[in-house]
Design a protein around this motif. Structure first.
Motif, PDB file in Angstrom:
ATOM      1  N   SER A  17       0.801  -1.227   0.000  1.00  0.00           N
ATOM      2  CA  SER A  17       0.000   0.000   0.000  1.00  0.00           C
ATOM      3  C   SER A  17       0.838   1.282   0.000  1.00  0.00           C
ATOM      4  O   SER A  17       0.335   2.329   0.343  1.00  0.00           O
ATOM      5  CB  SER A  17      -0.926  -0.022   1.201  1.00  0.00           C
ATOM      6  OG  SER A  17      -0.250  -0.519   2.329  1.00  0.00           O
ATOM      7  N   PHE A  30       4.286   1.517   1.248  1.00  0.00           N
ATOM      8  CA  PHE A  30       5.517   1.229   1.966  1.00  0.00           C
ATOM      9  C   PHE A  30       6.523   0.450   1.116  1.00  0.00           C
ATOM     10  O   PHE A  30       7.732   0.676   1.183  1.00  0.00           O
ATOM     11  CB  PHE A  30       5.144   0.414   3.208  1.00  0.00           C
ATOM     12  CG  PHE A  30       6.285   0.165   4.138  1.00  0.00           C
ATOM     13  CD1 PHE A  30       6.762   1.171   4.943  1.00  0.00           C
ATOM     14  CD2 PHE A  30       6.883  -1.077   4.211  1.00  0.00           C
ATOM     15  CE1 PHE A  30       7.817   0.950   5.814  1.00  0.00           C
ATOM     16  CE2 PHE A  30       7.934  -1.311   5.070  1.00  0.00           C
ATOM     17  CZ  PHE A  30       8.396  -0.296   5.876  1.00  0.00           C
ATOM     18  N   LEU A  77      -2.243   0.707   8.825  1.00  0.00           N
ATOM     19  CA  LEU A  77      -2.244   1.479   7.577  1.00  0.00           C
ATOM     20  C   LEU A  77      -1.511   2.805   7.718  1.00  0.00           C
ATOM     21  O   LEU A  77      -0.926   3.306   6.757  1.00  0.00           O
ATOM     22  CB  LEU A  77      -3.677   1.686   7.076  1.00  0.00           C
ATOM     23  CG  LEU A  77      -4.193   0.607   6.120  1.00  0.00           C
ATOM     24  CD1 LEU A  77      -3.513   0.736   4.757  1.00  0.00           C
ATOM     25  CD2 LEU A  77      -3.980  -0.812   6.642  1.00  0.00           C
ATOM     26  N   ILE A 116       1.246   3.322   9.198  1.00  0.00           N
ATOM     27  CA  ILE A 116       2.683   3.140   8.950  1.00  0.00           C
ATOM     28  C   ILE A 116       2.978   2.568   7.568  1.00  0.00           C
ATOM     29  O   ILE A 116       3.963   2.951   6.940  1.00  0.00           O
ATOM     30  CB  ILE A 116       3.372   2.302  10.073  1.00  0.00           C
ATOM     31  CG1 ILE A 116       4.896   2.374   9.922  1.00  0.00           C
ATOM     32  CG2 ILE A 116       2.901   0.859  10.081  1.00  0.00           C
ATOM     33  CD1 ILE A 116       5.524   3.702  10.176  1.00  0.00           C
ATOM     34  N   VAL A 117       2.152   1.668   7.049  1.00  0.00           N
ATOM     35  CA  VAL A 117       2.495   1.084   5.742  1.00  0.00           C
ATOM     36  C   VAL A 117       1.980   1.914   4.567  1.00  0.00           C
ATOM     37  O   VAL A 117       2.402   1.712   3.432  1.00  0.00           O
ATOM     38  CB  VAL A 117       2.004  -0.382   5.564  1.00  0.00           C
ATOM     39  CG1 VAL A 117       2.651  -1.294   6.581  1.00  0.00           C
ATOM     40  CG2 VAL A 117       0.493  -0.473   5.608  1.00  0.00           C
ATOM     41  N   SER A 118       1.083   2.838   4.832  1.00  0.00           N
ATOM     42  CA  SER A 118       0.509   3.561   3.698  1.00  0.00           C
ATOM     43  C   SER A 118       0.394   5.075   3.916  1.00  0.00           C
ATOM     44  O   SER A 118       0.876   5.861   3.114  1.00  0.00           O
ATOM     45  CB  SER A 118      -0.871   2.972   3.390  1.00  0.00           C
ATOM     46  OG  SER A 118      -1.524   3.714   2.396  1.00  0.00           O
ATOM     47  N   PRO A 163       3.874   6.983   4.588  1.00  0.00           N
ATOM     48  CA  PRO A 163       4.631   6.997   3.336  1.00  0.00           C
ATOM     49  C   PRO A 163       4.058   7.966   2.293  1.00  0.00           C
ATOM     50  O   PRO A 163       4.794   8.681   1.631  1.00  0.00           O
ATOM     51  CB  PRO A 163       4.548   5.540   2.843  1.00  0.00           C
ATOM     52  CG  PRO A 163       4.451   4.743   4.095  1.00  0.00           C
ATOM     53  CD  PRO A 163       3.620   5.586   5.044  1.00  0.00           C
TER      54      PRO A 163
END
Lengths: 314, 314
Positions: A223, A225, B188, B190-192, B195
């Motif tokens: 997504s 990262f 989400l 942190i992963v999306s 970023p």
């Protein structure tokens, strides 16, 4: 392009990683050198280069490789160029062109120039090309194709030597640009060094969380990262040296980045949707310019790579 | 997968952008719905959806689309789900499953739940799939293939409804995961979300420099920056809403990111190469895990896309 190129009689490649090995592929394919002399410090890597048939002679001593060479290219991490130059200085042939491929230029000039004899031509270079892979196996012929190579001649650089090196990189498929070492370092700080630092940083932040596990980060990485992890998988030695050697420009750009980020953070905290929307629309425009400039395609890439062609810009 | 799936009799898609249109393609291809009712506020977009033959009926009023539907999916920006739910609440059929596709979940639950009648099943969902494209033309069949879809059932959600929606997303090619809305929002962030924010931010910083021109940024973008511009070209409205609606989690993760970045900045300023090297090596490992988890390939991508297969991991 290569047809018109008068080959070098002996090119010494010092270091045979991604860039060095890709140069070797190019010289062989386009006939840019009558002899390619490869040198690297580690016997194992040298053996691998030989197994891959990347050159014509293989040397553990850099001084042996540069003897009689009319072009010497240092393809080692930026932190090593000073020591290597010192090592080869006495063996350089008069009139040889000495160059490098480092991602920073001002500190490379500072590290190399004092060791170089008067009778060689020093023309620093930076091919803006790379993958997150390293080592002699990583190289390939097309690495420099349609990529920029920036030459940063020093004061008093011989024009003919600059033109000769320009022709060499053009024959490797690059578009060549000439600018000062200082300006190069500022440009690269914002288009490359700070983006890499940020990517490294967020991947580190994600790995250190307690509330979200590393396996969740990995699982849901597609997504957004994931793109950062690709950048953050780049060669650690090379990048450590880049940051240590382009400190001033990186810190300047990083200062601006952090200032801007603080202001975005404030906009989120205070629910200022208009500021967010304004920035997010402005950045879209830059993306379009990059696509128009041929530096990327409009194909969507999130999720799984290049399989799906885009139907229209959104 | 679709063979075993008992189709819904009428699915209402509210909003027909990238996700809505991709769902329409899936329902048609895999026979997941006997009737697809499409509704969107803008007449022009609705006309385009009809021209693309995405559904079976087309409605300017969301209430008309949901009448008689046994599955209703809100595919609108997160900031609009509350208003839309209010608008359709009275027209929802008893027993209908009501879901969404928003990138944040806790605020969606908070915005939608108060308006929903007791006799429908509310199962929020988030397909982690997307491109930087938007609009009804952007959709395609394979968007959800091998991508995660996270369901965040609310307290007391009917198990059968959850299973039914799980089967629906599985038929669209997704891997389905169930977790709480709150945990989803942290993951989400942190992963999306962070970023994306960082990508937007650095593209903005680069555009505002005086010493480096925008045309230089565009020209040399392939050296890392380019990947950020792709992320920063994502839909401004959607992302504004994401940040406004996942404020707490984003601010928490952003705080950690900035703290870590300050420490990296300090390492650069003081020439602490060991700390840089340690982080850069650690992040490489996470990249490998992502490749092993099948969330990306090892193909190098810097420079020009997928043409070159990697020979080995560096």
């Amino acid at each position: 392009m290569a047809e018109a190129f008068q080959p070098f009689s002996r090119v010494a490649l010092i270091g045979i990683g991604l860039i060095g090995s890709s140069l070797a592929h190019n010289m062989k394919a386009h006939g840019l050198a009558q002899h390619i002399a490869i040198t690297t410090r580690r016997a194992e890597t040298l053996k691998r280069a030989e197994a891959l048939d990347l050159g014509d002679s293989y040397h553990l001593e850099a001084a042996d490789a540069v003897a009689g060479a009319d072009l010497v290219i240092l393809c080692v991490p930026v932190g090593s160029v000073g020591a290597v130059t010192k090592e080869i200085a006495a063996s350089l042939a008069p009139g040889a062109i000495v160059s490098d491929v480092g991602s920073v230029k001002a500190s490379v000039v500072k590290a190399m120039q004092p060791h170089l004899p008067e009778n060689v031509h020093f023309v620093p270079a930076h091919p803006i090309a790379g993958t997150e892979q390293s080592g002699p196996d990583a190289g390939f012929l097309e690495l420099f194709e349609r990529r920029w190579c920036i030459l940063t001649p020093v004061e008093g650089s011989d024009e003919t030597a600059v033109e000769r090196l320009k022709a060499f990189w053009t024959a490797c498929g690059s578009d060549v640009e000439v600018m000062s070492a200082e300006h190069h370092d500022l440009v690269l700080a914002i288009v490359s060094h700070v983006p890499h630092l940020i990517a490294y940083n967020i991947v580190g932040t994600a790995a250190d969380l307690e509330k979200v596990t590393e396996s969740e980060v990995v699982k849901f990485s597609a997504s957004g990262f994931r793109d950062f992890t690709r950048i953050a998988a780049s060669d650690p030695t090379m990048w450590r040296d880049v940051f240590l050697n382009n400190r001033e420009a990186v810190l300047e750009m990083l200062g601006r980045f952090s200032e801007d980020l603080a202001s975005l953070q404030r906009a989120i905290r205070w629910g200022d949707g208009d500021s967010l929307f304004e920035l997010f629309s402005r950045t879209r425009k830059i993306r379009r310019e990059i696509i128009e400039a041929g530096q990327d395609t409009a194909s969507p890439d999130f999720g799984r790579g290049p399989k799906h062609e885009v139907k229209q810009e959104g």
